[in-house]
Design a protein around this motif. Structure first.
Motif, short mmCIF file in Angstrom:
data_model
loop_
_atom_site.label_atom_id
_atom_site.label_comp_id
_atom_site.label_asym_id
_atom_site.label_seq_id
_atom_site.Cartn_x
_atom_site.Cartn_y
_atom_site.Cartn_z
N LYS A 102 -6.27 4.32 9.99
CA LYS A 102 -7.61 4.19 9.40
C LYS A 102 -7.89 2.79 8.85
O LYS A 102 -8.99 2.51 8.37
N TRP A 103 -6.88 1.92 8.92
CA TRP A 103 -6.99 0.59 8.33
C TRP A 103 -8.08 -0.26 9.00
O TRP A 103 -8.85 -0.95 8.33
N ASN A 104 -8.16 -0.21 10.32
CA ASN A 104 -9.16 -1.03 11.03
C ASN A 104 -10.57 -0.73 10.57
O ASN A 104 -11.39 -1.63 10.38
N ASP A 105 -10.87 0.55 10.39
CA ASP A 105 -12.21 0.93 9.95
C ASP A 105 -12.51 0.38 8.56
O ASP A 105 -13.62 -0.10 8.29
N LEU A 106 -11.51 0.44 7.67
CA LEU A 106 -11.72 -0.04 6.31
C LEU A 106 -11.99 -1.53 6.28
O LEU A 106 -12.97 -1.99 5.67
N ILE A 107 -11.16 -2.32 6.93
CA ILE A 107 -11.30 -3.78 6.83
C ILE A 107 -12.45 -4.31 7.67
O ILE A 107 -12.82 -5.49 7.56
N SER A 108 -13.03 -3.45 8.52
CA SER A 108 -14.22 -3.84 9.29
C SER A 108 -15.51 -3.56 8.53
O SER A 108 -16.60 -3.95 8.97
N ASP A 109 -15.40 -2.88 7.40
CA ASP A 109 -16.54 -2.56 6.56
C ASP A 109 -17.04 -3.84 5.89
O ASP A 109 -16.28 -4.51 5.19
N PRO A 110 -18.30 -4.22 6.06
CA PRO A 110 -18.83 -5.45 5.45
C PRO A 110 -18.82 -5.44 3.93
O PRO A 110 -18.96 -6.49 3.30
N GLU A 111 -18.65 -4.26 3.31
CA GLU A 111 -18.61 -4.16 1.85
C GLU A 111 -17.21 -4.34 1.29
O GLU A 111 -16.99 -4.18 0.08
N VAL A 112 -16.23 -4.66 2.15
CA VAL A 112 -14.83 -4.78 1.74
C VAL A 112 -14.37 -6.23 1.80
O VAL A 112 -14.58 -6.91 2.81
N VAL A 113 -13.73 -6.72 0.72
CA VAL A 113 -13.04 -8.00 0.76
C VAL A 113 -11.56 -7.69 1.01
O VAL A 113 -10.96 -6.89 0.29
N VAL A 114 -10.99 -8.31 2.03
CA VAL A 114 -9.62 -8.03 2.45
C VAL A 114 -8.73 -9.18 1.98
O VAL A 114 -8.99 -10.34 2.29
N VAL A 115 -7.68 -8.85 1.22
CA VAL A 115 -6.83 -9.87 0.60
C VAL A 115 -5.39 -9.71 1.06
O VAL A 115 -4.80 -8.63 0.96
N ASP A 116 -4.82 -10.79 1.55
CA ASP A 116 -3.40 -10.85 1.92
C ASP A 116 -2.63 -11.28 0.67
O ASP A 116 -2.79 -12.41 0.20
N VAL A 117 -1.81 -10.39 0.11
CA VAL A 117 -1.15 -10.71 -1.16
C VAL A 117 0.22 -11.36 -0.97
O VAL A 117 0.96 -11.54 -1.94
N ARG A 118 0.55 -11.75 0.25
CA ARG A 118 1.82 -12.43 0.48
C ARG A 118 1.72 -13.91 0.11
O ARG A 118 0.64 -14.43 -0.16
N ASN A 119 2.84 -14.60 0.16
CA ASN A 119 2.86 -16.02 -0.16
C ASN A 119 2.33 -16.84 1.02
O ASN A 119 2.33 -16.39 2.17
N ASP A 120 1.89 -18.04 0.72
CA ASP A 120 1.19 -18.87 1.69
C ASP A 120 2.00 -19.10 2.97
O ASP A 120 1.47 -19.04 4.08
N TYR A 121 3.31 -19.35 2.84
CA TYR A 121 4.12 -19.62 4.03
C TYR A 121 4.23 -18.40 4.93
O TYR A 121 4.45 -18.53 6.15
N GLU A 122 4.07 -17.20 4.36
CA GLU A 122 4.07 -15.98 5.16
C GLU A 122 2.74 -15.81 5.89
O GLU A 122 2.70 -15.43 7.07
N VAL A 123 1.65 -16.09 5.18
CA VAL A 123 0.32 -15.92 5.75
C VAL A 123 0.08 -16.86 6.92
O VAL A 123 -0.60 -16.50 7.89
N THR A 124 0.66 -18.05 6.85
CA THR A 124 0.36 -19.07 7.87
C THR A 124 0.80 -18.66 9.27
O THR A 124 0.26 -19.16 10.26
#
Length: 339
Positions: free
Chosen positions: A117-139
């Protein structure tokens, strides 16, 4: 065929006697040839271990024999070779360090969202999606459209939340907040922190990125890139297959294939991320270590990795870099206020 089973696990649960659990768990792991790292604290257990399938099953059965850990869940993947050099069962203040007291993920974490169900949630325009990992992981990989807080360590996350909680901040522009991390543990703590700060609609990916990559087929995936993991595989992709990244032995940063073509790359000694961060003495030790690794490889033996003091030096360098970045951000805030 891969022979090593890797199990990532965690559970937030009150363990008042966590110190007494260290030795028995260490003994069970050793008796079954299991290696990796397990962290124990009053707030629970966290870690990744690897070994034979029978050995991993035996350790998990032992952990779940404690009524408090009976519902412990884990995620599995396979490796061709042992991804850890040793076994460590460590006592900590927190199983994932945020540095904020009185956060209770066991009762305050946000709402779980399954990978399906994750795709539907993060595709919602009313949702801000935040990656809480460290910068070197996100890159090296993240979900499409996710916000990167650009933190050097998880302890910086509360500061980012405070900065983005103003009327014009990212966390106030939309009604819902969805967070994700590697295996789910940082999400439980970060969503609990947001709820303690007054945010109501807070969600997080159940099982983390690893469960998503294991569950959601590539053709339906909104994940881009690879996922950093804290073992010798360095990164994994869909189906949890090993990725293309390698680890810089000097700074522990993930290296893409193109990083190894840089003039700053020297195997086992430096990379584009850390080529100017080490003393001549450290560089000399790194070169000697790499020499010993290559000699061990020629003898078809396994080198146990960097000496403890070198690992500590690399970690300390990264912490100092994070501290300097935090000071720079604070100085910018003061300058803006004065202006």
């Amino acid at each position: 065929m891969s022979q090593i089973l890797v199990a990532a696990l965690y559970k937030f649960v009150r363990l008042d006697d966590f110190q007494a659990l260290q030795a028995p768990i260490q003994q069970v792991c050793e008796s079954h040839g299991v290696m990796g790292t397990l962290l124990l604290a009053k707030e629970g257990i966290n870690g990744t271990i690897a070994g034979s399938a029978a050995g991993i099953r035996a350790v998990l059965d032992y952990l779940r024999s404690d009524a408090r850990l009976a519902t412990l869940t884990h995620k599995e993947s396979w490796a061709d070779t042992m991804p850890f050099y040793r076994l460590k069962v460590k006592l900590k203040r927190e199983i994932v360090t945020m540095g904020v007291p009185d956060i209770d993920p066991e009762t305050m974490a946000g709402q779980y969202v399954t990978p399906e169900k994750w795709n539907d949630l993060i595709s919602d325009p009313e949702v801000v999606v935040v990656d809480v990992r460290n910068d070197y992981e996100v890159t090296i990989g993240s979900f499409q459209g996710a916000v990167n807080p650009k933190t050097e360590s998880f302890t910086e996350f509360p500061e980012w939340v405070q900065a983005q909680s103003s009327d014009t901040g990212l966390l106030r522009k939309k009604k819902k907040v969805a967070m994700f991390c590697t295996g789910g543990i940082r999400c439980e703590k970060s969503t609990a922190y947001l709820r303690s700060q007054g945010f109501d609609e807070v969600y997080h990916l159940e099982g983390g990125i690893l469960k998503y990559l294991e569950t959601v087929p590539p053709e339906k995936s909104l994940w881009k890139g690879e996922c950093f993991v804290f073992d010798e595989r360095v990164s994994v992709g869909h189906g949890l297959t090993p990725g293309e990244y390698e680890l810089c032995r000097a700074c522990r940063q993930p290296l893409a294939p193109e990083d190894k073509t840089s003039v700053y790359f020297e195997l086992g000694v430096s990379c584009p991320h850390c080529h100017d961060q080490h003393t001549p003495e450290q560089i000399g030790r790194f070169r000697e270590r790499q020499k010993q690794i290559e000699l061990a490889r020629k003898r078809r033996e396994r080198h146990i990795g960097a000496p403890i003091e070198e690992q500590k030096a690399a970690k300390q360098a990264m912490k100092e870099k994070a501290r300097q970045a935090a000071l720079a951000r604070q100085a910018q805030v003061v300058t803006k206020k004065q202006a």
